[in-house]
Design a protein around this motif. Structure first.
Motif, PDB file in Angstrom:
ATOM      1  N   PRO A 111     -30.096  45.147  -1.259  1.00 28.80           N
ATOM      2  CA  PRO A 111     -30.444  44.073  -0.313  1.00 28.80           C
ATOM      3  C   PRO A 111     -29.247  43.702   0.549  1.00 28.80           C
ATOM      4  CG  PRO A 111     -31.141  43.531  -2.550  1.00 28.80           C
ATOM      5  CD  PRO A 111     -30.233  44.727  -2.662  1.00 28.80           C
ATOM      6  N   LEU A 112     -29.492  43.318   1.780  1.00 27.48           N
ATOM      7  CA  LEU A 112     -28.428  42.883   2.677  1.00 27.48           C
ATOM      8  C   LEU A 112     -28.940  41.801   3.605  1.00 27.48           C
ATOM      9  CD1 LEU A 112     -27.724  45.436   5.563  1.00 27.48           C
ATOM     10  CD2 LEU A 112     -29.815  45.443   4.225  1.00 27.48           C
ATOM     11  N   ALA A 113     -28.014  41.001   4.108  1.00 30.13           N
ATOM     12  CA  ALA A 113     -28.363  39.946   5.061  1.00 30.13           C
ATOM     13  C   ALA A 113     -28.884  40.578   6.342  1.00 30.13           C
ATOM     14  CB  ALA A 113     -27.139  39.079   5.351  1.00 30.13           C
ATOM     15  N   SER A 114     -29.957  40.030   6.886  1.00 31.37           N
ATOM     16  CA  SER A 114     -30.561  40.599   8.077  1.00 31.37           C
ATOM     17  C   SER A 114     -31.207  39.472   8.886  1.00 31.37           C
ATOM     18  CB  SER A 114     -31.581  41.679   7.682  1.00 31.37           C
ATOM     19  OG  SER A 114     -32.064  42.374   8.807  1.00 31.37           O
ATOM     20  N   PHE A 115     -32.262  39.791   9.616  1.00 32.47           N
ATOM     21  CA  PHE A 115     -32.928  38.787  10.447  1.00 32.47           C
ATOM     22  C   PHE A 115     -34.391  39.170  10.628  1.00 32.47           C
ATOM     23  CE2 PHE A 115     -31.493  42.105  13.248  1.00 32.47           C
ATOM     24  CZ  PHE A 115     -32.510  42.256  14.171  1.00 32.47           C
ATOM     25  N   TYR A 116     -35.152  38.209  11.082  1.00 38.00           N
ATOM     26  CA  TYR A 116     -36.569  38.414  11.385  1.00 38.00           C
ATOM     27  C   TYR A 116     -36.852  37.755  12.726  1.00 38.00           C
ATOM     28  CZ  TYR A 116     -41.648  37.920  11.163  1.00 38.00           C
ATOM     29  OH  TYR A 116     -42.992  37.970  11.452  1.00 38.00           O
ATOM     30  N   ARG A 117     -37.615  38.464  13.592  1.00 35.10           N
ATOM     31  CA  ARG A 117     -37.944  37.955  14.925  1.00 35.10           C
ATOM     32  C   ARG A 117     -39.443  37.834  15.101  1.00 35.10           C
ATOM     33  NH1 ARG A 117     -37.744  37.925  19.470  1.00 35.10           N
ATOM     34  NH2 ARG A 117     -38.642  39.938  19.904  1.00 35.10           N
ATOM     35  N   ASN A 118     -39.829  36.837  15.871  1.00 37.03           N
ATOM     36  CA  ASN A 118     -41.243  36.686  16.173  1.00 37.03           C
ATOM     37  C   ASN A 118     -41.381  35.748  17.355  1.00 37.03           C
ATOM     38  OD1 ASN A 118     -44.073  36.797  15.988  1.00 37.03           O
ATOM     39  ND2 ASN A 118     -44.007  36.779  13.747  1.00 37.03           N
ATOM     40  N   ARG A 119     -42.603  35.519  17.774  1.00 39.92           N
ATOM     41  CA  ARG A 119     -42.874  34.568  18.853  1.00 39.92           C
ATOM     42  C   ARG A 119     -44.024  33.667  18.457  1.00 39.92           C
ATOM     43  NH1 ARG A 119     -44.833  39.483  21.093  1.00 39.92           N
ATOM     44  NH2 ARG A 119     -42.787  39.796  22.027  1.00 39.92           N
ATOM     45  N   VAL A 120     -43.999  32.454  18.946  1.00 36.89           N
ATOM     46  CA  VAL A 120     -45.080  31.497  18.724  1.00 36.89           C
ATOM     47  C   VAL A 120     -45.635  31.107  20.072  1.00 36.89           C
ATOM     48  CG1 VAL A 120     -45.711  29.214  17.841  1.00 36.89           C
ATOM     49  CG2 VAL A 120     -44.044  30.600  16.606  1.00 36.89           C
ATOM     50  N   ARG A 121     -46.954  31.057  20.166  1.00 33.86           N
ATOM     51  CA  ARG A 121     -47.624  30.660  21.414  1.00 33.86           C
ATOM     52  C   ARG A 121     -48.471  29.425  21.155  1.00 33.86           C
ATOM     53  NH1 ARG A 121     -49.655  36.714  23.345  1.00 33.86           N
ATOM     54  NH2 ARG A 121     -47.588  37.657  23.297  1.00 33.86           N
ATOM     55  N   PHE A 122     -48.193  28.392  21.888  1.00 30.19           N
ATOM     56  CA  PHE A 122     -48.993  27.174  21.825  1.00 30.19           C
ATOM     57  C   PHE A 122     -49.967  27.174  22.998  1.00 30.19           C
ATOM     58  CE2 PHE A 122     -45.149  25.945  19.547  1.00 30.19           C
ATOM     59  CZ  PHE A 122     -45.647  25.192  18.487  1.00 30.19           C
ATOM     60  N   GLU A 123     -51.224  26.871  22.723  1.00 25.89           N
ATOM     61  CA  GLU A 123     -52.235  26.883  23.774  1.00 25.89           C
ATOM     62  C   GLU A 123     -53.287  25.816  23.514  1.00 25.89           C
ATOM     63  OE1 GLU A 123     -54.845  30.232  23.800  1.00 25.89           O
ATOM     64  OE2 GLU A 123     -55.152  30.122  25.946  1.00 25.89           O
ATOM     65  N   ILE A 124     -53.732  25.163  24.583  1.00 26.08           N
ATOM     66  CA  ILE A 124     -54.861  24.247  24.503  1.00 26.08           C
ATOM     67  C   ILE A 124     -56.144  25.073  24.581  1.00 26.08           C
ATOM     68  CG2 ILE A 124     -55.953  22.206  25.463  1.00 26.08           C
ATOM     69  CD1 ILE A 124     -53.107  21.735  24.580  1.00 26.08           C
ATOM     70  N   PRO A 125     -57.046  25.002  23.594  1.00 22.19           N
ATOM     71  CA  PRO A 125     -58.280  25.807  23.624  1.00 22.19           C
ATOM     72  C   PRO A 125     -59.104  25.499  24.878  1.00 22.19           C
ATOM     73  CG  PRO A 125     -57.953  24.821  21.467  1.00 22.19           C
ATOM     74  CD  PRO A 125     -56.941  24.195  22.377  1.00 22.19           C
TER      75      PRO A 125
END
Length: 299
Positions: free
Chosen positions: A285-299
């Motif tokens: 195991p080693l230190a790393s990172f995780y990436r993502n995106r969040v989208r907020f939307e009015i239905p």
């Protein structure tokens, strides 16, 4: 690899004027600047301009991590569209297949822009890769092979078709050198993040979510004042993940709206996200990172 968190759209500043010009046929634009790489704090940008005056087009390729995909933005009068959102036909020619990229209409400064709302690549997956992706089990990573240097070298132009009234051809030339420069920028950026770049080149496993990313940010996390104002947003974020699989810090890489959204994302994902750690070539195991995106939307 990015895991989908929520469905929504990017809002920069919607343009409202309709295109009234009659179709004139393809517009072919030569480069009027060199390629430039912008080393920002948490993203790398490859940029170039094509044409001049009323036919000036800016092309931006943004990358937020070592994944091969990029976020494409095109700005200028020739790429003006009447639709607020939709799909655009894009080809990195002459050899690559035409692809359909989802876009949103907006402004970049004073320029009309097409903002592509998901990660793009020079070319689509091969037929064999498509078959493998379609047959992958839910818990298996959905990955494709990197696009070869030969394919990148073979690119001579980027063609944007529908929904433009007039097809636009940007004479990019070979994309191998420019994308290599973007790779170098990302390596330097990861070093700044405290990542061991060389060990990451031979990972046997990247950081993976141990629970559903779609449940990290929920409707109740929508900032109330932004909800009242009807404000959507898209936020690119990065989590530092230790060798024990625990998230240690949240970093906002890009945001389209006020800080309330940024705070809501980091607070929510740091509370709910769980991971299995990355493993190096020896399975350690080693230190790393995780990436993502969040989208907020009015239905």
């Amino acid at each position: 690899m990015l895991h989908k968190i929520s469905t929504a759209f990017v809002l920069l500043a919607y343009a409202t004027s309709a295109v009234a010009d009659a179709p004139k046929g393809p517009i072919s634009l030569k480069p009027t600047s060199a390629w430039h790489v912008d080393y920002a704090e948490d993203r790398c940008r490859l940029a170039r301009q094509f044409g001049a005056d009323d036919e000036l087009v800016y092309a931006f390729f943004d990358r937020y991590g070592p994944e091969e995909s990029f976020r494409l933005t095109l700005a200028g009068k020739p790429v003006r569209v009447s639709l607020d959102k939709g799909e655009a036909s894009v080809q990195f020619g002459p050899a690559e297949e035409e692809q359909k990229f989802s876009f949103l209409k907006g402004n970049l400064g004073e320029q009309t822009a097409i903002v592509f709302s998901s990660g793009e690549r020079i070319g689509p997956p091969t037929p064999a890769e498509r078959q493998r992706l379609n047959s992958a089990k839910p818990d298996e990573p959905r990955t494709v092979e990197p696009i070869s240097a030969e394919r990148k070298k073979a690119v001579r132009f980027m063609k944007i078709g529908r929904p433009l009234r007039n097809e636009v051809i940007l004479e990019t030339g070979s994309m191998n050198g420019p994308l290599k420069a973007l790779d170098t920028c990302i390596d330097n950026l990861m070093t700044v993040w405290g990542i061991d770049v060389e060990r990451h080149r031979t990972l046997t496993r990247s950081v993976r979510p141990a629970n559903n990313p779609g449940q990290w940010v929920v409707a109740a996390d929508y900032p109330l004042n932004m909800l009242s104002a009807g404000q959507p947003a898209i936020i690119e974020f990065r989590l530092s993940v230790g060798a024990d699989g625990k998230a240690t810090a949240c970093h906002i890489q890009s945001t389209t709206r006020p800080k309330e959204f940024d705070d809501a994302v980091c607070k929510s994902v740091m509370r709910r996200a769980q991971f299995v750690p990355a493993l190096d070539r020896e399975g350690k195991p080693l230190a790393s990172f995780y990436r993502n995106r969040v989208r907020f939307e009015i239905p």
